[in-house]
Scaffold this active site. Structure first.
Site, PDB file in Angstrom:
ATOM      1  N   CYS A  42      42.908  52.066  49.698  1.00  0.00           N
ATOM      2  CA  CYS A  42      44.128  52.774  49.338  1.00  0.00           C
ATOM      3  C   CYS A  42      44.013  54.271  49.619  1.00  0.00           C
ATOM      4  N   LYS A  51      50.999  57.595  53.803  1.00  0.00           N
ATOM      5  CA  LYS A  51      52.146  58.323  53.243  1.00  0.00           C
ATOM      6  C   LYS A  51      52.147  59.775  53.712  1.00  0.00           C
ATOM      7  N   VAL A 181      54.849  45.228  56.243  1.00  0.00           N
ATOM      8  CA  VAL A 181      54.884  46.574  55.660  1.00  0.00           C
ATOM      9  C   VAL A 181      54.133  47.592  56.517  1.00  0.00           C
ATOM     10  N   GLU A 201      57.419  40.254  66.361  1.00  0.00           N
ATOM     11  CA  GLU A 201      57.234  39.518  65.099  1.00  0.00           C
ATOM     12  C   GLU A 201      57.347  38.009  65.337  1.00  0.00           C
ATOM     13  N   ALA A 268      49.120  44.392  63.145  1.00  0.00           N
ATOM     14  CA  ALA A 268      49.421  44.480  61.699  1.00  0.00           C
ATOM     15  C   ALA A 268      49.946  43.127  61.240  1.00  0.00           C
ATOM     16  N   THR A 269      49.061  42.141  61.312  1.00  0.00           N
ATOM     17  CA  THR A 269      49.480  40.767  61.009  1.00  0.00           C
ATOM     18  C   THR A 269      48.896  40.282  59.686  1.00  0.00           C
ATOM     19  N   ALA A 319      48.273  48.211  45.632  1.00  0.00           N
ATOM     20  CA  ALA A 319      47.383  49.054  44.847  1.00  0.00           C
ATOM     21  C   ALA A 319      47.714  48.983  43.356  1.00  0.00           C
ATOM     22  N   HIS A 443      74.598  62.815  36.947  1.00  0.00           N
ATOM     23  CA  HIS A 443      75.337  63.028  38.197  1.00  0.00           C
ATOM     24  C   HIS A 443      75.015  64.406  38.735  1.00  0.00           C
TER      25      HIS A 443
HETATM   26  P1  FAD Z   1      40.229  48.232  48.036  1.00  0.00           P
HETATM   27  O1  FAD Z   1      41.104  49.396  47.900  1.00  0.00           O
HETATM   28  O2  FAD Z   1      40.143  47.560  49.361  1.00  0.00           O
HETATM   29  O3  FAD Z   1      38.787  48.726  47.599  1.00  0.00           O
HETATM   30  C1  FAD Z   1      37.670  47.923  47.659  1.00  0.00           C
HETATM   31  C2  FAD Z   1      36.435  48.803  47.781  1.00  0.00           C
HETATM   32  O4  FAD Z   1      35.305  47.979  47.560  1.00  0.00           O
HETATM   33  C3  FAD Z   1      36.254  49.406  49.167  1.00  0.00           C
HETATM   34  O5  FAD Z   1      36.129  50.806  49.078  1.00  0.00           O
HETATM   35  C4  FAD Z   1      34.978  48.780  49.691  1.00  0.00           C
HETATM   36  O6  FAD Z   1      34.185  49.672  50.451  1.00  0.00           O
HETATM   37  C5  FAD Z   1      34.261  48.393  48.409  1.00  0.00           C
HETATM   38  N1  FAD Z   1      33.340  47.279  48.547  1.00  0.00           N
HETATM   39  C6  FAD Z   1      33.613  46.041  49.030  1.00  0.00           C
HETATM   40  N2  FAD Z   1      32.523  45.259  48.964  1.00  0.00           N
HETATM   41  C7  FAD Z   1      31.554  46.021  48.406  1.00  0.00           C
HETATM   42  C8  FAD Z   1      30.200  45.780  48.091  1.00  0.00           C
HETATM   43  N3  FAD Z   1      29.618  44.611  48.293  1.00  0.00           N
HETATM   44  N4  FAD Z   1      29.470  46.798  47.563  1.00  0.00           N
HETATM   45  C9  FAD Z   1      30.039  48.016  47.356  1.00  0.00           C
HETATM   46  N5  FAD Z   1      31.302  48.295  47.632  1.00  0.00           N
HETATM   47  C10 FAD Z   1      32.053  47.319  48.148  1.00  0.00           C
HETATM   48  N6  FAD Z   1      49.466  49.329  48.580  1.00  0.00           N
HETATM   49  C11 FAD Z   1      50.417  49.892  47.816  1.00  0.00           C
HETATM   50  O7  FAD Z   1      50.593  49.473  46.669  1.00  0.00           O
HETATM   51  N7  FAD Z   1      51.186  50.917  48.272  1.00  0.00           N
HETATM   52  C12 FAD Z   1      51.041  51.411  49.527  1.00  0.00           C
HETATM   53  O8  FAD Z   1      51.739  52.323  49.920  1.00  0.00           O
HETATM   54  C13 FAD Z   1      50.068  50.835  50.359  1.00  0.00           C
HETATM   55  N8  FAD Z   1      49.884  51.288  51.607  1.00  0.00           N
HETATM   56  C14 FAD Z   1      48.913  50.726  52.394  1.00  0.00           C
HETATM   57  C15 FAD Z   1      48.768  51.200  53.687  1.00  0.00           C
HETATM   58  C16 FAD Z   1      47.800  50.658  54.516  1.00  0.00           C
HETATM   59  C17 FAD Z   1      47.656  51.177  55.921  1.00  0.00           C
HETATM   60  C18 FAD Z   1      46.946  49.634  54.016  1.00  0.00           C
HETATM   61  C19 FAD Z   1      45.860  49.064  54.885  1.00  0.00           C
HETATM   62  C20 FAD Z   1      47.091  49.154  52.733  1.00  0.00           C
HETATM   63  C21 FAD Z   1      48.080  49.695  51.915  1.00  0.00           C
HETATM   64  N9  FAD Z   1      48.293  49.239  50.616  1.00  0.00           N
HETATM   65  C22 FAD Z   1      49.266  49.782  49.841  1.00  0.00           C
HETATM   66  C23 FAD Z   1      47.473  48.169  50.040  1.00  0.00           C
HETATM   67  C24 FAD Z   1      46.379  48.770  49.125  1.00  0.00           C
HETATM   68  O9  FAD Z   1      45.592  49.653  49.878  1.00  0.00           O
HETATM   69  C25 FAD Z   1      45.532  47.657  48.534  1.00  0.00           C
HETATM   70  O10 FAD Z   1      46.341  46.714  47.893  1.00  0.00           O
HETATM   71  C26 FAD Z   1      44.553  48.230  47.519  1.00  0.00           C
HETATM   72  O11 FAD Z   1      43.722  49.197  48.110  1.00  0.00           O
HETATM   73  C27 FAD Z   1      43.697  47.128  46.906  1.00  0.00           C
HETATM   74  O12 FAD Z   1      42.822  47.678  45.986  1.00  0.00           O
HETATM   75  P2  FAD Z   1      41.415  47.012  45.647  1.00  0.00           P
HETATM   76  O13 FAD Z   1      40.798  47.886  44.624  1.00  0.00           O
HETATM   77  O14 FAD Z   1      41.597  45.578  45.368  1.00  0.00           O
HETATM   78  O15 FAD Z   1      40.573  47.078  47.005  1.00  0.00           O
HETATM   79  P1  NAI Z   2      52.295  41.624  56.102  1.00  0.00           P
HETATM   80  O1  NAI Z   2      51.859  40.329  55.578  1.00  0.00           O
HETATM   81  O2  NAI Z   2      53.172  42.510  55.308  1.00  0.00           O
HETATM   82  O3  NAI Z   2      53.028  41.414  57.509  1.00  0.00           O
HETATM   83  C1  NAI Z   2      52.431  40.766  58.589  1.00  0.00           C
HETATM   84  C2  NAI Z   2      53.516  40.365  59.567  1.00  0.00           C
HETATM   85  O4  NAI Z   2      52.902  39.909  60.750  1.00  0.00           O
HETATM   86  C3  NAI Z   2      54.394  39.225  59.043  1.00  0.00           C
HETATM   87  O5  NAI Z   2      55.728  39.559  59.244  1.00  0.00           O
HETATM   88  C4  NAI Z   2      53.959  38.029  59.891  1.00  0.00           C
HETATM   89  O6  NAI Z   2      54.980  37.101  60.089  1.00  0.00           O
HETATM   90  C5  NAI Z   2      53.580  38.739  61.187  1.00  0.00           C
HETATM   91  N1  NAI Z   2      52.663  37.985  62.046  1.00  0.00           N
HETATM   92  C6  NAI Z   2      51.595  37.241  61.672  1.00  0.00           C
HETATM   93  N2  NAI Z   2      50.990  36.713  62.762  1.00  0.00           N
HETATM   94  C7  NAI Z   2      51.686  37.137  63.850  1.00  0.00           C
HETATM   95  C8  NAI Z   2      51.572  36.932  65.249  1.00  0.00           C
HETATM   96  N3  NAI Z   2      50.592  36.181  65.771  1.00  0.00           N
HETATM   97  N4  NAI Z   2      52.474  37.508  66.081  1.00  0.00           N
HETATM   98  C9  NAI Z   2      53.491  38.275  65.572  1.00  0.00           C
HETATM   99  N5  NAI Z   2      53.644  38.496  64.249  1.00  0.00           N
HETATM  100  C10 NAI Z   2      52.754  37.944  63.389  1.00  0.00           C
HETATM  101  O7  NAI Z   2      50.934  42.368  56.502  1.00  0.00           O
HETATM  102  P2  NAI Z   2      50.623  43.857  56.880  1.00  0.00           P
HETATM  103  O8  NAI Z   2      51.839  44.580  57.302  1.00  0.00           O
HETATM  104  O9  NAI Z   2      49.472  43.784  57.813  1.00  0.00           O
HETATM  105  O10 NAI Z   2      50.149  44.466  55.507  1.00  0.00           O
HETATM  106  C11 NAI Z   2      49.026  43.899  54.800  1.00  0.00           C
HETATM  107  C12 NAI Z   2      49.132  44.131  53.339  1.00  0.00           C
HETATM  108  O11 NAI Z   2      49.012  45.502  53.020  1.00  0.00           O
HETATM  109  C13 NAI Z   2      50.445  43.641  52.795  1.00  0.00           C
HETATM  110  O12 NAI Z   2      50.195  42.505  52.025  1.00  0.00           O
HETATM  111  C14 NAI Z   2      50.981  44.734  51.960  1.00  0.00           C
HETATM  112  O13 NAI Z   2      51.182  44.313  50.663  1.00  0.00           O
HETATM  113  C15 NAI Z   2      49.898  45.822  51.984  1.00  0.00           C
HETATM  114  N6  NAI Z   2      50.571  47.083  52.280  1.00  0.00           N
HETATM  115  C16 NAI Z   2      51.457  47.572  51.375  1.00  0.00           C
HETATM  116  C17 NAI Z   2      52.158  48.714  51.638  1.00  0.00           C
HETATM  117  C18 NAI Z   2      53.144  49.185  50.646  1.00  0.00           C
HETATM  118  O14 NAI Z   2      53.134  48.709  49.537  1.00  0.00           O
HETATM  119  N7  NAI Z   2      53.998  50.130  50.992  1.00  0.00           N
HETATM  120  C19 NAI Z   2      51.977  49.466  52.870  1.00  0.00           C
HETATM  121  C20 NAI Z   2      51.060  48.836  53.768  1.00  0.00           C
HETATM  122  C21 NAI Z   2      50.373  47.708  53.450  1.00  0.00           C
END
Ligand code: FAD
Ligand code: NAI
Length: 464
Positions: A42, A51, A181, A201, A268-269, A319, A443
């Site tokens: 995160c 963001k 997303v 998609e 981003a699948t 998150a 408002h």
């Molecule tokens: P993580 O944040 O993945 O943290 C796990 C940590 O554990 C990592 O730092 C890793 O290094 C560590 N770890 C793993 N295994 C071990 C081990 N064996 N020993 C020591 N350390 C270890 N979610 C939202 O709600 N809002 C958003 O806007 C949003 N934007 C996102 C944008 C992107 C590009 C991505 C990829 C994800 C986004 N997410 C968003 C999803 C969000 O990041 C995750 O849902 C969240 O980080 C999950 O939290 P977590 O604590 O489960 O795991």
């Molecule tokens: P996602 O699950 O949101 O979307 C993946 C998309 O890829 C789906 O629409 C799926 O149908 C498509 N797809 C799968 N296989 C494909 C293929 N072979 N060809 C074409 N399209 C295909 O996953 P994404 O966007 O990778 O995000 C992962 C996770 O991260 C999500 O679960 C989301 O919750 C979290 N996230 C949250 C954010 C937020 O809360 N603002 C921001 C970014 C990530």
């Protein structure tokens, strides 16, 4: 005597929040993190850096598209990519350092390195084995791979979300595989920064699982912003040729084969749970058939004294869901009653305008025998949204037709991600649509549209 009451593995939003809450409840806590900095996916490569780029690209868009309309004249800014990356890095750094400060404040030991679980109560980090009464696994997730597609974040041509956050330059063209997303947030950011973006998609609609009307309107808005969509397309292969990549896909409706070339391809699948190296099979922690850690209602795994939360367990990969589970499991371990209401977890897409939802979609609400009513209000009828040039969306409130209880809400509009919390609180309190309609809303605010949607569930909205 074990050294710790609790060792948390992973310092993402699930793990670090769990560690802090457990320490606040008087437990002796350590948190293991293998990354150089705290905060997990995160803070380091997810929510926060994305963001920052979304904000910067939105500001650029405002100067190019809307400043003149407001009489703000002058040279239009150009992008200094290195500086923008610097702003992103500073935003991330400030936040990861903040977690370090909170760990110190709460006397949480940060065990640096990758952890494995030798046995219940024994966590190995490096050469050392640490003894603990309880273990919480919060190891998070990683990008899922796609057959026929090789990601190389360092080369910057075929990348996953981590690579897309740190591209060497802004590409002139980008293909995003997956209209979820990540694809839409980062795709729209790069489109605003000047890239020609095509989203490919697999399904016939963007953002699977969202309310159908929201999906359609959202796609229209993004298309107007310049994003191109190829829906119902299965990507079979991505070939890299020098500094470009070719994406090959088949349209599902007629099996016809097509290809697009681009300077950058973002895969981003979806994401999958990350449990590598923990040694879960050795200690009998069961996984689901999709590789998530199996847990019961109290986040307890199949091994005694070992709990799991966040992206590593089933449920939305968000998150705030991970944070809520982190707090709740800490409370369970401390002998209290931890609780997460999985029916009221908001989801937000931080595009411009934002898309936010909570509770049931109209389709899901109507799926059973339940009778529902839908109150909808367009931001065209909201003075504030019009002044912000973001009046293309709407608020849609779904309520039970018999009890008037709010079942869900879906918003496309300015600050939708903030507005949705009014509905989260309403749903937590079991409010009716009328409760919201009877609540005075200031408002001129965008939130007035929420009230209007609630009024539309009753005798009618005023400004529609
Ligand atoms: P993580 O944040 O993945 O943290 C796990 C940590 O554990 C990592 O730092 C890793 O290094 C560590 N770890 C793993 N295994 C071990 C081990 N064996 N020993 C020591 N350390 C270890 N979610 C939202 O709600 N809002 C958003 O806007 C949003 N934007 C996102 C944008 C992107 C590009 C991505 C990829 C994800 C986004 N997410 C968003 C999803 C969000 O990041 C995750 O849902 C969240 O980080 C999950 O939290 P977590 O604590 O489960 O795991
Ligand atoms: P996602 O699950 O949101 O979307 C993946 C998309 O890829 C789906 O629409 C799926 O149908 C498509 N797809 C799968 N296989 C494909 C293929 N072979 N060809 C074409 N399209 C295909 O996953 P994404 O966007 O990778 O995000 C992962 C996770 O991260 C999500 O679960 C989301 O919750 C979290 N996230 C949250 C954010 C937020 O809360 N603002 C921001 C970014 C990530």
């Amino acid at each position: 005597m074990p050294t710790y009451d609790l060792i948390v593995i992973g310092a993402g939003p699930g793990g670090y929040v769990c560690a802090i809450r457990a320490a606040q409840l008087g437990l002796k806590v350590a948190c293991v993190e293998g990354r150089e900095t705290l905060g997990g996916t995160c803070l380091n490569v997810g929510c926060i850096p994305s963001k920052a780029l979304l904000h910067a690209s939105h500001m650029l868009h405002e100067t190019h598209e809307n400043f003149e309309k407001m009489g703000l004249m002058g040279a239009k800014p150009k992008v200094d990519w290195a500086k923008m990356q610097g702003y992103k890095a500073e935003t991330v750094g400030g936040n990861t350092k903040g977690i370090e400060f909170l760990f110190k404040k709460n006397k949480i030991d940060w065990l640096k390195g990758w952890a494995s679980i030798e046995a219940p109560g024994k966590v190995k980090v490096g050469d050392q084995i640490h003894e603990t009464k309880n273990i919480v696994i919060a190891s998070g997730s990683e990008p899922a791979s796609l057959k026929g597609v090789e990601v190389d974040n360092d080369a910057g041509i075929v990348v996953d979300s981590t690579g897309a956050l740190s591209l060497p330059k802004i590409p002139k063209s980008m293909v995003v595989i997956g209209a979820g997303v990540i694809g839409l947030e980062l795709g729209s950011a790069y489109a605003r920064l000047g890239a020609e973006v095509t989203v490919v998609e697999f399904l016939d609609a963007i953002t699977p699982g969202m309310d159908g009307e929201v999906q359609k309107q959202f796609q229209k808005i993004l298309a107007k912003q310049g994003l191109k969509f190829v829906l119902g397309a299965a990507v079979s292969e991505v070939e890299v040729e020098k500094d470009k990549a070719e994406v090959k896909y088949k349209l599902r409706k007629d099996d016809s084969e097509h290809e697009i070339k681009a300077e950058c391809v973002l895969v981003a699948t979806g994401r999958r749970p990350y449990v590598a190296g923990l040694g879960l099979d050795k200690i009998g922690v069961a996984l689901t058939d999709r590789g998530f850690i199996q847990i019961d209602d109290h986040w307890q795994t199949s091994a005694p004294g070992i709990y799991a939360i966040g992206d590593a367990v089933p449920g939305p990969m968000l998150a705030h869901k991970a944070e809520d589970e982190g707090m709740a499991v800490a409370e369970v371990i401390a002998g209290k009653h931890g609780h997460v209401n999985y029916d009221v977890i908001p989801g937000v897409i931080y595009t411009t305008p934002e898309v936010a939802s909570v509770g049931l979609t109209e389709e899901a609400a109507k799926a059973g025998d339940r009778k529902v009513k839908v109150g909808k209000f367009p931001f065209m009828g909201n003075a504030r949204a019009k002044a912000l040039f973001q009046a293309e969306g709407f608020v849609k409130l779904i309520a039970d037709a018999e009890t008037d209880r709010v079942l869900g809400c879906h918003i496309i509009g300015p600050n939708a991600g903030e507005m949705i919390h009014e509905i989260c609180v309403a749903m937590e309190f079991g409010a009716s649509a009328q409760d919201i309609a009877l609540t005075c809303h200031a408002h001129p605010t965008c939130s007035e549209a929420v009230r209007e949607a609630a009024l539309a569930c009753g005798d009618g909205a005023i400004h529609a």
